[in-house]
Structure formats: C-alpha cells, structure tokens
Design a protein around this motif. Sequence first.
Motif, PDB file in Angstrom:
ATOM      1  N   GLY A  59       0.802  -1.216   0.000  1.00 50.75           N
ATOM      2  CA  GLY A  59       0.000   0.000   0.000  1.00 50.75           C
ATOM      3  C   GLY A  59       0.832   1.262   0.000  1.00 50.75           C
ATOM      4  O   GLY A  59       0.400   2.305   0.511  1.00 50.75           O
ATOM      5  N   VAL A  60       2.046   1.168  -0.570  1.00 50.19           N
ATOM      6  CA  VAL A  60       2.927   2.328  -0.643  1.00 50.19           C
ATOM      7  C   VAL A  60       3.411   2.485  -2.078  1.00 50.19           C
ATOM      8  O   VAL A  60       3.202   1.609  -2.917  1.00 50.19           O
ATOM      9  CB  VAL A  60       4.147   2.196   0.301  1.00 50.19           C
ATOM     10  N   GLY A  61       4.073   3.572  -2.357  1.00 50.98           N
ATOM     11  CA  GLY A  61       4.639   3.779  -3.673  1.00 50.98           C
ATOM     12  C   GLY A  61       6.046   3.216  -3.770  1.00 50.98           C
ATOM     13  O   GLY A  61       6.692   2.904  -2.765  1.00 50.98           O
ATOM     14  N   ALA A  62       6.517   3.103  -4.981  1.00 53.85           N
ATOM     15  CA  ALA A  62       7.869   2.567  -5.190  1.00 53.85           C
ATOM     16  C   ALA A  62       8.920   3.429  -4.513  1.00 53.85           C
ATOM     17  O   ALA A  62       9.940   2.929  -4.035  1.00 53.85           O
ATOM     18  CB  ALA A  62       8.154   2.456  -6.688  1.00 53.85           C
ATOM     19  N   GLY A  63       8.679   4.740  -4.464  1.00 57.67           N
ATOM     20  CA  GLY A  63       9.638   5.630  -3.816  1.00 57.67           C
ATOM     21  C   GLY A  63       9.831   5.306  -2.348  1.00 57.67           C
ATOM     22  O   GLY A  63      10.950   5.400  -1.826  1.00 57.67           O
ATOM     23  N   THR A  64       8.750   4.909  -1.679  1.00 55.27           N
ATOM     24  CA  THR A  64       8.856   4.539  -0.262  1.00 55.27           C
ATOM     25  C   THR A  64       9.691   3.281  -0.100  1.00 55.27           C
ATOM     26  O   THR A  64      10.503   3.168   0.831  1.00 55.27           O
ATOM     27  CB  THR A  64       7.449   4.322   0.320  1.00 55.27           C
ATOM     28  N   VAL A  65       9.516   2.334  -1.002  1.00 51.46           N
ATOM     29  CA  VAL A  65      10.312   1.105  -0.932  1.00 51.46           C
ATOM     30  C   VAL A  65      11.789   1.435  -1.103  1.00 51.46           C
ATOM     31  O   VAL A  65      12.636   0.998  -0.313  1.00 51.46           O
ATOM     32  CB  VAL A  65       9.858   0.108  -2.013  1.00 51.46           C
ATOM     33  N   TYR A  66      12.102   2.238  -2.123  1.00 54.62           N
ATOM     34  CA  TYR A  66      13.503   2.587  -2.378  1.00 54.62           C
ATOM     35  C   TYR A  66      14.096   3.447  -1.265  1.00 54.62           C
ATOM     36  O   TYR A  66      15.308   3.446  -1.053  1.00 54.62           O
ATOM     37  CB  TYR A  66      13.633   3.307  -3.717  1.00 54.62           C
ATOM     38  N   ARG A  67      13.255   4.159  -0.571  1.00 52.52           N
ATOM     39  CA  ARG A  67      13.750   4.995   0.519  1.00 52.52           C
ATOM     40  C   ARG A  67      14.330   4.128   1.640  1.00 52.52           C
ATOM     41  O   ARG A  67      15.289   4.517   2.309  1.00 52.52           O
ATOM     42  CB  ARG A  67      12.617   5.886   1.040  1.00 52.52           C
ATOM     43  N   HIS A  68      13.741   2.953   1.828  1.00 47.22           N
ATOM     44  CA  HIS A  68      14.200   2.061   2.893  1.00 47.22           C
ATOM     45  C   HIS A  68      15.165   0.995   2.382  1.00 47.22           C
ATOM     46  O   HIS A  68      16.039   0.546   3.126  1.00 47.22           O
ATOM     47  CB  HIS A  68      13.001   1.376   3.554  1.00 47.22           C
ATOM     48  N   PHE A  69      14.990   0.595   1.126  1.00 46.90           N
ATOM     49  CA  PHE A  69      15.816  -0.476   0.561  1.00 46.90           C
ATOM     50  C   PHE A  69      16.271  -0.047  -0.836  1.00 46.90           C
ATOM     51  O   PHE A  69      15.461  -0.018  -1.768  1.00 46.90           O
ATOM     52  CB  PHE A  69      15.016  -1.786   0.490  1.00 46.90           C
ATOM     53  N   PRO A  70      17.545   0.284  -0.997  1.00 44.89           N
ATOM     54  CA  PRO A  70      18.035   0.831  -2.271  1.00 44.89           C
ATOM     55  C   PRO A  70      17.833  -0.082  -3.478  1.00 44.89           C
ATOM     56  O   PRO A  70      17.820   0.395  -4.609  1.00 44.89           O
ATOM     57  CB  PRO A  70      19.534   1.049  -2.002  1.00 44.89           C
ATOM     58  N   SER A  71      17.694  -1.382  -3.268  1.00 45.16           N
ATOM     59  CA  SER A  71      17.482  -2.293  -4.385  1.00 45.16           C
ATOM     60  C   SER A  71      16.628  -3.462  -3.925  1.00 45.16           C
ATOM     61  O   SER A  71      16.437  -3.684  -2.720  1.00 45.16           O
ATOM     62  CB  SER A  71      18.823  -2.821  -4.921  1.00 45.16           C
ATOM     63  N   LYS A  72      16.116  -4.218  -4.902  1.00 45.34           N
ATOM     64  CA  LYS A  72      15.325  -5.399  -4.541  1.00 45.34           C
ATOM     65  C   LYS A  72      16.185  -6.431  -3.818  1.00 45.34           C
ATOM     66  O   LYS A  72      15.704  -7.140  -2.929  1.00 45.34           O
ATOM     67  CB  LYS A  72      14.693  -6.024  -5.791  1.00 45.34           C
ATOM     68  N   GLU A  73      17.479  -6.510  -4.175  1.00 44.82           N
ATOM     69  CA  GLU A  73      18.371  -7.444  -3.495  1.00 44.82           C
ATOM     70  C   GLU A  73      18.507  -7.094  -2.010  1.00 44.82           C
ATOM     71  O   GLU A  73      18.548  -7.976  -1.154  1.00 44.82           O
ATOM     72  CB  GLU A  73      19.746  -7.448  -4.166  1.00 44.82           C
ATOM     73  N   ASP A  74      18.573  -5.785  -1.720  1.00 42.08           N
ATOM     74  CA  ASP A  74      18.648  -5.360  -0.318  1.00 42.08           C
ATOM     75  C   ASP A  74      17.380  -5.757   0.442  1.00 42.08           C
ATOM     76  O   ASP A  74      17.445  -6.192   1.603  1.00 42.08           O
ATOM     77  CB  ASP A  74      18.848  -3.845  -0.230  1.00 42.08           C
ATOM     78  N   LEU A  75      16.238  -5.611  -0.213  1.00 45.97           N
ATOM     79  CA  LEU A  75      14.970  -5.991   0.414  1.00 45.97           C
ATOM     80  C   LEU A  75      14.916  -7.502   0.628  1.00 45.97           C
ATOM     81  O   LEU A  75      14.494  -7.971   1.695  1.00 45.97           O
ATOM     82  CB  LEU A  75      13.809  -5.530  -0.471  1.00 45.97           C
ATOM     83  N   PHE A  76      15.357  -8.261  -0.364  1.00 44.62           N
ATOM     84  CA  PHE A  76      15.380  -9.715  -0.251  1.00 44.62           C
ATOM     85  C   PHE A  76      16.251 -10.151   0.921  1.00 44.62           C
ATOM     86  O   PHE A  76      15.863 -11.001   1.735  1.00 44.62           O
ATOM     87  CB  PHE A  76      15.901 -10.318  -1.554  1.00 44.62           C
ATOM     88  N   GLU A  77      17.436  -9.559   1.029  1.00 42.37           N
ATOM     89  CA  GLU A  77      18.348  -9.925   2.111  1.00 42.37           C
ATOM     90  C   GLU A  77      17.767  -9.562   3.475  1.00 42.37           C
ATOM     91  O   GLU A  77      17.964 -10.281   4.456  1.00 42.37           O
ATOM     92  CB  GLU A  77      19.697  -9.227   1.917  1.00 42.37           C
ATOM     93  N   ALA A  78      17.058  -8.432   3.550  1.00 48.85           N
ATOM     94  CA  ALA A  78      16.447  -8.036   4.814  1.00 48.85           C
ATOM     95  C   ALA A  78      15.379  -9.037   5.238  1.00 48.85           C
ATOM     96  O   ALA A  78      15.257  -9.384   6.419  1.00 48.85           O
ATOM     97  CB  ALA A  78      15.846  -6.635   4.693  1.00 48.85           C
ATOM     98  N   VAL A  79      14.601  -9.507   4.272  1.00 47.94           N
ATOM     99  CA  VAL A  79      13.569 -10.504   4.568  1.00 47.94           C
ATOM    100  C   VAL A  79      14.204 -11.813   5.036  1.00 47.94           C
ATOM    101  O   VAL A  79      13.746 -12.436   6.010  1.00 47.94           O
ATOM    102  CB  VAL A  79      12.689 -10.737   3.317  1.00 47.94           C
TER     103      VAL A  79
END
Length: 269
Positions: A59-79
């Motif tokens: 329920g957020v925009g892509a900008g919010t995702v990138y603000r917390h996780f610079p790339s999808k790989e960073d998000l994957f690793e955080a998960v």
Amino acid sequence: MAAREAAHGAADGEGPPSGELPSRADARRNRARVLAAARASFAAEGGMAPLGAIAERAGVGAGTVYRHFPSKEDLFEAVIADSVDGFVAEGRALAVAEDPGAAFFGFLERVVGEASLNRALCEAFAREAPGRAPDAAAAGARREFGEALSVLLRRAQEAGAVRADVAAADVQALVAGCAAMEQGRGPGSGVLTAVMCDGLRAEQTVTKFRNGMAEVGTGAAGPRDEIGRCEMCGDPLPGDRTGRAGRPARFCGAACRQKAHRRRTRTSG
C-alpha cells in the motif's frame, strides 16, 4: 541516491510536501509494511517477485520502498535475515534441551518444513544472492544460524544421537537440498526429511570407501574384493561395476581397457 528517491517519490505521488521528511513513526510503519509485503511475495515467488507488486501489496509507492531499501536485493536480504533470526532464536533456546538428539532433529525438521514452503528461504539456503555478497544483516544472521546449528549438532553427537563423522557444514548442505526437494514434492510430504534425519542418526556409520566416496550402511563392510578387481592391474573396479552398454565392468579405466585391447590384438595376430 537522493535524486533517484526524489524521482520515485514524484512519480508515485507519495511522500511529504516538498522540503519535509516523514516522521520517524511513519517511516517505521512504512518499513514494516514493506517488509511484511515482501515476506509474503518472496515466499510465494522467490527472488523473482516484482518490486512494483511488493509496493502495491504494502500500500505504498515505489519511492517509499527505495527509501528504505536501495534495491530489490537489499529488500530480499532483509527478509531473509528476519526469517533466519527466528531460526537462530529457536536454535539457541534448544541448546539447553534435556534431550539433545530430539532437539537437533526437531530443529532440522522445523527448518526444512518452513523453508520448503518458502521459495525465498529455499533460494537463500541454496545459494547467496546472485552477483553480490549478502549485506551485513544477512551475513550476520547466516553466521549465527551456523553457530546455533553447530551447538545443537555437537550436543547431539556428544549424547550419542548423531553420527560423529558429519560437520555443521554438511548438515547445512543437507538442509538446503532437502528443503528444495520437499518443495518440489509439495506440502505435507516430509518423507525426504525423515530419510535425511535417519541418515544422520548415530547407528549409521561409514563402512567403506569406493573411489573416494563414502558408502553409508548399518552393517560391517565386506572384503574390498567384493566390488571386483580390474582384469589388467588388479585395482578395485568403479563402485557401480558397470561398463559399456550396462555390462559388468572388467577394467578400472580407459588405460587398462586399451592395454587389454592391444594384448588381444597381438595375440590374435
């Protein structure tokens, strides 16, 4: 980085008015929503889950995702780090269990069972994120997982419940492979997990070696000659004992096969 975030924020129409930053509470809530959405998406689709779909799910925009996780790989690793942290906590709690063997095998079953239902965990156990080293959080979580597993394994071996000739790295490789295979068989099977655990129990011992590979069994090994000898040099035959067209092997390798052929040729001549 700032320019990319601004561009994403402008594109999705999200974020505070120009010159303002979201409050810490808002930022924490948004990060938690992104992580929850990513956890569900990666579990279902693995690392191929689209970032846009994750943002929509949160329920957020892509900008919010990138603000917390610079790339999808960073998000994957955080998960992955978050999921592995749960295993680490469970492993540490089991390190004082009264029955070390039951604690060890129960932990393996739990890890394989959860990973087999989670594509992201299966991918993470099988390999590192492609093309890059894991970030500090993921690397730390994986290191702690290995340490917790090592403690459980050592206690189970000392209690005589687990065979003494395996190391934590061997067990981790088995867990990765077993989780992937159980995932392919579908939920609720557990057959391969049971086979893996049975193979780790103390009554299973290394009985003999064939071509550098250990053969596992419960009984005493027979004489080495039982696997056959090369007709030319007398060395042990390959473990599968089959040659061309599936016939029983007569020679240990191509060199002895050629020597035999040349001998036959000279004799016939």
